[in-house]
Design an enzyme around this catalytic site. Structure first.
Site, PDB file in Angstrom:
ATOM      1  N   ALA A 113       1.231  -1.570  -2.529  1.00  0.00           N
ATOM      2  CA  ALA A 113       2.402  -1.124  -3.235  1.00  0.00           C
ATOM      3  C   ALA A 113       3.428  -0.432  -2.070  1.00  0.00           C
ATOM      4  O   ALA A 113       2.895   0.688  -1.549  1.00  0.00           O
ATOM      5  CB  ALA A 113       2.003  -0.102  -4.245  1.00  0.00           C
ATOM      6  N   TYR A 144       6.224   9.871   3.549  1.00  0.00           N
ATOM      7  CA  TYR A 144       5.899   8.758   2.619  1.00  0.00           C
ATOM      8  C   TYR A 144       6.778   7.465   3.329  1.00  0.00           C
ATOM      9  O   TYR A 144       5.801   6.458   3.200  1.00  0.00           O
ATOM     10  CB  TYR A 144       6.577   9.236   1.213  1.00  0.00           C
ATOM     11  CG  TYR A 144       6.418   8.266   0.186  1.00  0.00           C
ATOM     12  CD1 TYR A 144       5.352   8.085  -0.519  1.00  0.00           C
ATOM     13  CD2 TYR A 144       7.674   7.612  -0.170  1.00  0.00           C
ATOM     14  CE1 TYR A 144       5.170   7.064  -1.623  1.00  0.00           C
ATOM     15  CE2 TYR A 144       7.679   6.835  -1.331  1.00  0.00           C
ATOM     16  CZ  TYR A 144       6.180   6.577  -1.890  1.00  0.00           C
ATOM     17  OH  TYR A 144       6.295   5.672  -2.885  1.00  0.00           O
ATOM     18  N   GLN A 161      -3.868 -11.274  12.688  1.00  0.00           N
ATOM     19  CA  GLN A 161      -5.035 -10.917  13.513  1.00  0.00           C
ATOM     20  C   GLN A 161      -6.383 -11.815  12.783  1.00  0.00           C
ATOM     21  O   GLN A 161      -7.152 -12.273  13.446  1.00  0.00           O
ATOM     22  CB  GLN A 161      -5.152  -9.690  14.132  1.00  0.00           C
ATOM     23  CG  GLN A 161      -4.330  -9.441  15.280  1.00  0.00           C
ATOM     24  CD  GLN A 161      -4.608  -8.209  15.897  1.00  0.00           C
ATOM     25  OE1 GLN A 161      -4.013  -7.286  15.816  1.00  0.00           O
ATOM     26  NE2 GLN A 161      -5.805  -7.695  16.288  1.00  0.00           N
ATOM     27  N   HIS A 180       3.556  11.373 -15.015  1.00  0.00           N
ATOM     28  CA  HIS A 180       3.155  12.664 -15.023  1.00  0.00           C
ATOM     29  C   HIS A 180       4.303  13.756 -15.542  1.00  0.00           C
ATOM     30  O   HIS A 180       5.367  13.293 -14.908  1.00  0.00           O
ATOM     31  CB  HIS A 180       2.582  13.028 -13.824  1.00  0.00           C
ATOM     32  CG  HIS A 180       1.533  14.449 -13.876  1.00  0.00           C
ATOM     33  ND1 HIS A 180       2.387  15.777 -14.361  1.00  0.00           N
ATOM     34  CD2 HIS A 180       0.579  14.974 -13.702  1.00  0.00           C
ATOM     35  CE1 HIS A 180       1.583  16.663 -14.240  1.00  0.00           C
ATOM     36  NE2 HIS A 180       0.203  16.018 -13.960  1.00  0.00           N
TER      37      HIS A 180
END
Ligand code: NAD
Ligand code: UDP
Length: 310
Positions: A113, A144, A161, A180
């Site tokens: 995300a 952030y 890789q 929330h």
């Protein structure tokens, strides 16, 4: 049926995702440290044999034999990710590194995300995936924004890789039930202020814009992105209907019949002035577009928050 790990599964998006994955018959392991998530969000899933809940902090390694990983663990609201910026950076870097390491070991497909915040305060509008962004690396949002940018970099380098099968989703502002009530994001703030007769706090003059996606649309897009075999680069997911924050405030006041007053408070530093996803890639690749209009999504979200206060 697959065995799937969801990190951050007790949070807003993670809990909706766990529910959909379980309803489709998958086995789900949900890991969360409950920093911003809540066991109540997933309480109803604990009756399912195929649902497993583990308290775990992703800054530490986690082992499980799974076929897919949705890596969502990270606080998403500015007040929460700025509460302990170093922890946010550790969660973004170490958390993603640990999830990538697990994906590599067990050969799982992993979806991370990421966020529209990788575009910072964008100078290109709307934002396409090939825009590199305008991020202040030392500002209050950097823990952030830069954390998510390094998470994307970790993902692509694990792919190059070590051949890890990655998917990168850049999520634009998403809202809905199970947010929330006090996480400080604009939709939950305005609805809760309106329902409780408090002033509606518009930051700045309210002419900054955002484009709001209802949670069910986002979860559908996320699962389609995980399922596609066609592309491993970043894909914007969101809704391209753009509103000013003042327009949003007025809509919420009208829809709640609230007597709350709109007041203006200082604009936080580095607050992006405009944001709207270019969704061309998601449409072409996933045959996906958001369906829920803001008024309809707000109405469902208002009903949810009303339920909390009854
Ligand atoms: P949220 O805060 O509701 O959920 C995040 C979850 O991660 C919470 O349950 C929290 O307890 C958990 N978590 C945080 N740090 C952890 C750690 N170190 N170890 C384990 N668990 C941890 O936020 P959300 O809106 O559900 O966001 C989920 C993901 O989507 C995040 O990665 C976020 O950055 C991203 N995102 C969300 C939006 C949005 O509009 N909702 C926009 C862009 C990106
Ligand atoms: N905002 C606001 N009042 C609030 C909360 C947020 O005016 O009570 C503004 C904020 O300044 C930003 C926008 O709404 O311009 C979206 O803020 P949010 O925190 O939801 O998400 P982000 O800034 O990460 O897009």
């Amino acid at each position: 049926m697959k065995r799937i790990l969801v990190s951050g599964g007790a949070g807003f998006l993670g809990s909706h995702l766990c529910e959909q994955l379980i309803l489709q018959g998958n086995e789900v392991i949900c890991i969360d440290n409950y920093f911003t998530g809540n066991k109540d969000n997933i309480l109803h899933l604990r009756d399912y044999d195929k649902f497993e809940l583990v308290r775990h902090d992703v800054t530490n390694p986690f082992m499980a034999e799974v076929e897919e990983i949705y890596h969502l663990a990270c606080p998403a609201s500015p007040i929460h990710y700025q509460f302990n910026p170093l922890k946010t950076l550790k969660t973004s870097f170490l958390g993603t590194m640990n999830m990538m390491g697990l994906a590599k070991r067990v050969k799982a497909r992993i979806l991370i995300a990421s966020t529209s915040e990788v575009y910072g305060d964008p100078q290109v509008h709307p934002q396409r995936e090939d825009y590199w962004g305008n991020v202040n690396p030392i500002g209050p949002r950097a823990c952030y924004d830069e954390g998510k940018r390094v998470a994307e970099s970790l993902a692509v380098n694990y792919m190059h890789q070590h051949g890890v099968d990655i998917r990168i989703m850049r999520i634009f502002n998403t809202y809905g039930p199970k947010m929330h009530p006090e996480d400080g994001r604009v939709v939950s703030n305005f609805i809760n202020q309106a329902l409780n007769g408090q002033n509606i706090t518009v930051y700045g003059e309210g002419n900054q814009t955002r484009s709001f996606c209802y949670v069910s649309d986002l979860i559908e897009g996320m699962m389609k992105l995980m399922a596609t075999n066609k592309y491993q680069g970043p894909v914007n997911l969101g809704n391209s209907d753009e509103f000013t924050i003042l327009e949003l405030a007025n809509m919420v006041v009208d829809m709640t019949d609230s007597s709350s007053q709109i007041i203006f408070e200082p604009l936080p530093q580095d607050d992006p002035m405009q944001r709207r996803p270019d969704l061309t890639k998601a449409k072409q690749l996933l045959n996906w577009s958001p369906k829920i209009k803001l008024a309809d999504g707000l109405s469902k979200t208002i009903e949810y928050f009303k339920g909390l206060y009854q």
